[in-house]
Design a protein around this motif. Structure first.
Motif, PDB file in Angstrom:
ATOM      1  N   ASP A  62       3.475  -1.673  -7.635  1.00 54.43           N
ATOM      2  CA  ASP A  62       2.986  -1.012  -9.003  1.00 54.43           C
ATOM      3  C   ASP A  62       1.323  -0.668  -8.424  1.00 54.43           C
ATOM      4  O   ASP A  62       1.429   0.803  -8.484  1.00 54.43           O
ATOM      5  CB  ASP A  62       2.395  -2.763 -10.239  1.00 54.43           C
ATOM      6  N   LEU A  63       0.900  -0.647  -7.794  1.00 55.69           N
ATOM      7  CA  LEU A  63      -0.306  -0.854  -6.927  1.00 55.69           C
ATOM      8  C   LEU A  63      -0.459   0.966  -5.959  1.00 55.69           C
ATOM      9  O   LEU A  63      -1.054   1.549  -5.975  1.00 55.69           O
ATOM     10  CB  LEU A  63      -0.987  -1.876  -6.140  1.00 55.69           C
ATOM     11  N   ASP A  83       0.417   7.867  -7.460  1.00 59.33           N
ATOM     12  CA  ASP A  83       0.099   8.694  -8.792  1.00 59.33           C
ATOM     13  C   ASP A  83      -1.139   9.876  -8.632  1.00 59.33           C
ATOM     14  O   ASP A  83      -0.893  10.688  -8.934  1.00 59.33           O
ATOM     15  CB  ASP A  83       0.198   7.695 -10.089  1.00 59.33           C
ATOM     16  N   LYS A  84      -2.383   8.828  -8.041  1.00 61.43           N
ATOM     17  CA  LYS A  84      -3.474   9.229  -8.058  1.00 61.43           C
ATOM     18  C   LYS A  84      -3.655   9.979  -6.674  1.00 61.43           C
ATOM     19  O   LYS A  84      -5.135  11.141  -6.259  1.00 61.43           O
ATOM     20  CB  LYS A  84      -4.251   8.453  -7.685  1.00 61.43           C
ATOM     21  N   TYR A 117      -7.483  -0.962  -8.451  1.00 58.49           N
ATOM     22  CA  TYR A 117      -7.187   0.246  -8.575  1.00 58.49           C
ATOM     23  C   TYR A 117      -7.940   0.991  -9.805  1.00 58.49           C
ATOM     24  O   TYR A 117      -8.053   2.069  -9.213  1.00 58.49           O
ATOM     25  CB  TYR A 117      -6.051  -0.214 -10.194  1.00 58.49           C
ATOM     26  N   GLU A 118      -9.329   0.969  -9.798  1.00 55.85           N
ATOM     27  CA  GLU A 118     -10.618   1.161  -9.710  1.00 55.85           C
ATOM     28  C   GLU A 118     -10.682   1.961  -7.991  1.00 55.85           C
ATOM     29  O   GLU A 118     -11.350   3.209  -7.632  1.00 55.85           O
ATOM     30  CB  GLU A 118     -12.117   0.763 -10.520  1.00 55.85           C
ATOM     31  N   THR A 156       4.177  -2.098  -0.004  1.00 48.93           N
ATOM     32  CA  THR A 156       3.408  -0.781  -0.614  1.00 48.93           C
ATOM     33  C   THR A 156       3.378   0.250   0.768  1.00 48.93           C
ATOM     34  O   THR A 156       3.361   1.368   0.619  1.00 48.93           O
ATOM     35  CB  THR A 156       1.655  -1.631  -0.271  1.00 48.93           C
ATOM     36  N   ASP A 183      -9.157   4.962  -7.257  1.00 47.15           N
ATOM     37  CA  ASP A 183      -9.257   6.083  -8.099  1.00 47.15           C
ATOM     38  C   ASP A 183     -10.387   6.452  -7.134  1.00 47.15           C
ATOM     39  O   ASP A 183     -10.570   8.053  -7.132  1.00 47.15           O
ATOM     40  CB  ASP A 183      -9.689   4.976  -9.523  1.00 47.15           C
ATOM     41  N   TYR A 240       0.858   3.391  -8.783  1.00 46.41           N
ATOM     42  CA  TYR A 240      -0.494   3.914  -8.938  1.00 46.41           C
ATOM     43  C   TYR A 240      -1.461   5.244  -8.301  1.00 46.41           C
ATOM     44  O   TYR A 240      -1.952   6.153  -8.393  1.00 46.41           O
ATOM     45  CB  TYR A 240      -1.639   2.888  -8.985  1.00 46.41           C
ATOM     46  N   ALA A 241      -0.967   4.262  -6.557  1.00 46.04           N
ATOM     47  CA  ALA A 241      -2.467   5.158  -6.130  1.00 46.04           C
ATOM     48  C   ALA A 241      -1.278   6.681  -5.565  1.00 46.04           C
ATOM     49  O   ALA A 241      -2.489   7.952  -5.264  1.00 46.04           O
ATOM     50  CB  ALA A 241      -2.060   4.549  -4.494  1.00 46.04           C
TER      51      ALA A 241
END
Lengths: 392, 392, 392, 392
Positions: free
Chosen positions: A80-81, A87-88, A47-48, A135, A51, A84-85
């Protein structure tokens, strides 16, 4: 070389549309066999890493996806990963299986003389296609560390049979819209022979597998004196260039920032891409970075690398193709070379600054990075835990 | 090439008198940047490394010393370690300082732009001379990982000034009967420039330092196409060949078993040694192995390597020097080459078996090793604890 | 490694059956760009070259054909030339077109941007198939000097299209029992890019052409660090290895006597041949020499080269394949390597002497050559006229 | 990187003061071992070569001398030749002896096993010093084709003794203000070993000879992966860099136009020159071209090459040395690299156009050349006679 007004607009449009993928592993620690120099603020989990990749995209505008390496980026919930991506602001790119870091793989993975090890390796390849499904990734990026250290250690030919078998089984598992890219490498970690040492070996396997299998060119994986742009041009002609792992090297697989060692070579490669129309998304060529930032800070090094690819691309787009073709047809060696060099010698940084401003981002991504305070922030936030690296 | 009776006796005497040093680190675990494959029964401390080295000497009869690497072989009492080695029938050979595995050394050791780091590195070099005093070692074996990854990263020239300063300070500290050997390396771990990339750089520094400084030739540290035996011959002519780090390579610094990749090259190197009379102990050339046994068991690999050097030496001793000199003087290219190849093509294994029997050891050291039960024994005895390796 | 009685008989039978073709051009003068050092007694026409090749066959027993190079070996009546060869006990081997020594070819032959030059080059290729018909040759051996000196000089991709067109036209012209071998070369005489730089390029074209097109491996035409035996093994697996141009090199395309620079590599290549059963005539792999004897006398250099190939072959035949396969299956790295090296370290010269005696020829072909008085005779007979060379 | 007003003036002054020597042989025909493609209008004697060199100087303003090669430029009256050059506005530069194109030199010149050949070669070296006296040349530029094709062919060490003897005798003959530059070369025309293969060998001889002997760096004479700017920096530190033979190469000694293969490398070399203050005439570094224009017209290729060196120099002069030193001292890898790249990525062609206008010459030397009608004129005037080339 001077593009007229409409020409300049087309060049800028191409530069705005360019897509360069960054690799999750380049945000973590890396090193040589002698030492990994740990850096502060390095991501501690996928996740980081996302980021950091998202920041690179935010600042450059042309890096909208991140490649994953499994199991380095193993998570419980890949959907979920991916969310998250998204969203970013980025997506999950190529999935890279790792079949070289378990003790079982000492003598190889899919080419191992032991059928049990081969089966285990194949399982991991198939698991990675599952991760693609989860993914939304469309690329399975295959590199094998398989090879021999000593003459006689194993049968070169039998290993090809085993390789073909594993590739075929993996190929069968690919779904619609998914493809596999087969990377080659002259040397390392095997020293005497690698099982896919050159583009010819990868190409021959890909032809036998079918349309969903293509060659991946890592710019650091060739013998000295190899003309890489020739390989690029040839594979494009055959419809078998799947993508790149960009980086640069002076001697072996140094994995330095792309464009750092031989910017002229990078320009020549991009020239072949542009001439073949392969910059266009429809050509389905994946432009991915694959680098190690052993001694330099990772995020700005990545930004710099993306910019280096952009500059080489911009120069390639400025080549006066009509004049070049004419000089070539006339056999005018000096003039044809001069037309190419004219584009290479142009300072394209002002043009790229314009492009960035038109994209609504800072014309100087590195200055913007420094102003962002990201380095200082993650140095604080990412204390504790285990910094990501090749071994984790 | 057929040596007559007295000739054969001289050849055998030379083979009996040969001395090949093995390195402590080759008995521990090693690997590539991708993976260290741990092996069972690996030594856990310098004493156990000495046990293994002593066994190699016992079985081959020509490996009576062990090189140490500091701090990998750090102990509280070096005199005790040396005594232990003596009890086992071997002695402490070259001391190898390590100034590349602490975080401070990210940008270099004695060439670092930071004077504090340079001072720290120099302290370690001087500490290693203390260890020479304590162990009776006569050789300080210097290799620096210093260099640059990127053009512009540091001043190539300023780094030479810093290097010269550290070398001079270390040289001053050497006692009677002690010398320093300065190793060069084209590449790795620095990728763009190494601070001692070639024999010329090492040579120039050694000439300025004085008689106690000599060049160390690592057979794996050259650019492709380099004629290593030329360098050996040239350094011998200049009185500046201090010794060898033997290993073999196909591409970069593979550190494979010496003689495994190009046995003909090893023979040509030994031919220059023999022609110059440098096999003789009085020539003060140190013949040391420097290898990594990443996928093969370490002790038998070391035995095999020692035997490979012996075989190359035996062939070099069989060259009919008089006939060769005559053919060379006559400009008879084919005949001169044939005389050299005649020796190379000879099977010297029976001769070496004879030599071993005369030395009172098994004519087949590897068979003797297998019979010794050593592998099985240490696999049991060396359970628990931390296996030795490059990082420990 | 020690073959038992029946094993030894099979080894000897294989050695007796071996066929190595010598090239007409290696009997003439040759040199570097700096100087051709003319030798006395050199043939002045194709008939005299056949005389020399026939002598090499007479003395070695395994060199029963001679490759021709057109127009260097241009004659009015090729049937007559073939009959002459038959009378001398040899046959006409591969026909090698030359499309690089006329002024028209400055910018290439079949890849030239000028269609008229391409047409001229194609005509010559077709003429060479006529010569195959007239001489009974079954192999058209294609090497093109085509390439670029400067980036931009011509389109890498367009040149591939032109190449494919010429190859297809030539392929169509091949008769039954005829085939074309497509040679690749990394570098020289073009410096920036050659149009068939590596085996992959040759392979891709051959696959598209069909069964009568196969890859020709010249052992001197690879980048540093290339594993040639891997290529050999791979092409054999694909059924696309057409043959060899044997020679040896230290750096570029030195064209030294085969086995002179790296005899271990030659052995490894022959090991792959033997393991694949490709020594057998039915495998249709052509073993041809392609060398330049710039400073050494030509006929004895050729004899020596044939012997070098025989020695490498004999060693490869002595490899204990069963034991090797077992060690490989067990993952016993050291043992597998040792089995291979055991064969390599054997002195096979006595075995080959036996084979020769059984064939009714002198066990020492070079001594027989010296006794033959050939060198002295041709030095007298071949006075006057124009010595053959690359330019004639 | 942006130089302020006074900085820019200094940069321009340095560019105006630059001196690049062109070689007489590059105006004549040249080629590879496969073919020399003759061009029209090529000079037929040293006087016509001077005409061409003078034109290059007239158009570029920075090429005021011409290197001679003896006997290719043999004339009856060297004083007359020098006067002719002066009349044309240029002077005689380095004298290059040729001891590789007579039959006697088949096995070497000053390293030949035959003392008579060595004496002959030495005589020619001394004759060339006479020519220096007659022409006012201050540089004897020594390159030897000496070396071995086969291991064992001659004694590597004995050849060094012979080399040292000839160099010493030549050195003794040098007058005040004269010096000798000793060139090294990895490979070609000797394939196994060259007698001065690397800078270290040249350096060691030069140190023993004295201050009038210095190393000559030919940019095409290194093994793959060699860092040439390191050698330049090191030799400058030792006071032993005598000068350059500029050209470029992709693989071997291609002798392509300087800057054509790796313009970034050329920039890095010039960066070391600028940092050491060695662009200044007082540093006594000779900047000479040594190229072959095999397929491109010679005079414009030379103009282009001179311009390539100027552009690399201009970029090197634009490096912000203070900022660079600061970033290096801080260990800021990315910033230090960025400062260097900032200068490299600058388009210096406008700056050089300004410099040329200030010198009173055309800002576009190639356009001026085309307008000059020189190519058409010499094509008419230089009909008949023997075109100059390597062999004449």
């Amino acid at each position: 070389m001077t593009a007229n007004a409409s020409g300049k607009a087309a060049v800028k449009a191409a530069l705005r549309a360019q897509r360069i993928e960054t690799p999750s592993w380049a945000y973590g620690n890396s090193g040589t066999r002698f030492k990994v120099f740990a850096q502060e603020g390095v991501p501690r989990n996928p996740y980081e890493k996302i980021d950091d990749a998202a920041l690179v995209h935010q600042l450059t505008g042309v890096a909208p996806s991140i490649a994953l390496h499994i199991p380095w980026d193993k998570v419980d919930d890949y959907a979920d990963l991916a969310a998250y991506a998204r969203d970013k602001g980025i997506s999950i790119g190529a999935i890279n299986p790792n079949v070289f870091q378990e003790d079982d793989y000492k003598l190889g993975s899919v080419c191992n003389p032991d059928p049990a090890v081969r089966a285990k390796a194949l399982d991991h390849l198939l698991e990675c296609v599952d991760i693609m499904d989860a993914t939304g990734s469309t690329i399975l990026s295959l590199w094998f560390a398989d090879g021999l250290n000593y003459p006689g250690q194993d049968s070169l030919r039998a290993r090809q049979d085993r390789l073909a078998e594993a590739l075929a089984a993996t190929y069968q598992r690919l779904g619609d819209g998914q493809r596999m890219l087969l990377e080659y490498k002259l040397f390392e970690p095997a020293f005497y022979a690698t099982d896919i040492p050159d583009w010819g070996t990868s190409y021959a396997h890909c032809v036998e597998l079918g349309d969903k299998a293509q060659v991946l060119v890592d710019t650091g994986h060739h013998a000295p004196g190899t003309n890489i742009e020739f390989i690029v041009a040839f594979l494009l002609r055959q419809g078998k260039l799947g993508g790149f792992h960009f980086n640069s090297r002076f001697y072996a697989d140094d994995d330095l920032m792309v464009g750092a060692a031989d910017p002229f070579q990078l320009f020549r490669i991009m020239h072949e891409i542009v001439q073949a129309g392969a910059l266009d998304a429809s050509a389905n060529v994946a432009f991915m970075l694959d680098q190690c930032h052993n001694i330099e800070p990772k995020v700005p090094a990545m930004i710099r690398s993306v910019m280096n690819v952009q500059e080489a691309t911009a120069k390639a787009l400025l080549v006066d193709s009509d004049a070049l073709a004419k000089a070539q047809a006339n056999g005018d060696v000096l003039e044809a070379n001069a037309i190419l060099m004219d584009a290479y010698n142009t300072d394209v940084r002002p043009l790229l600054a314009e492009v960035r401003e038109e994209m609504g981002i800072d014309p100087d991504p590195l200055a913007a990075y420094r102003r962002s305070g990201h380095a200082e922030r993650v140095r604080e936030e990412r204390k504790g835990g285990q910094a990501a690296g090749w071994g984790a």
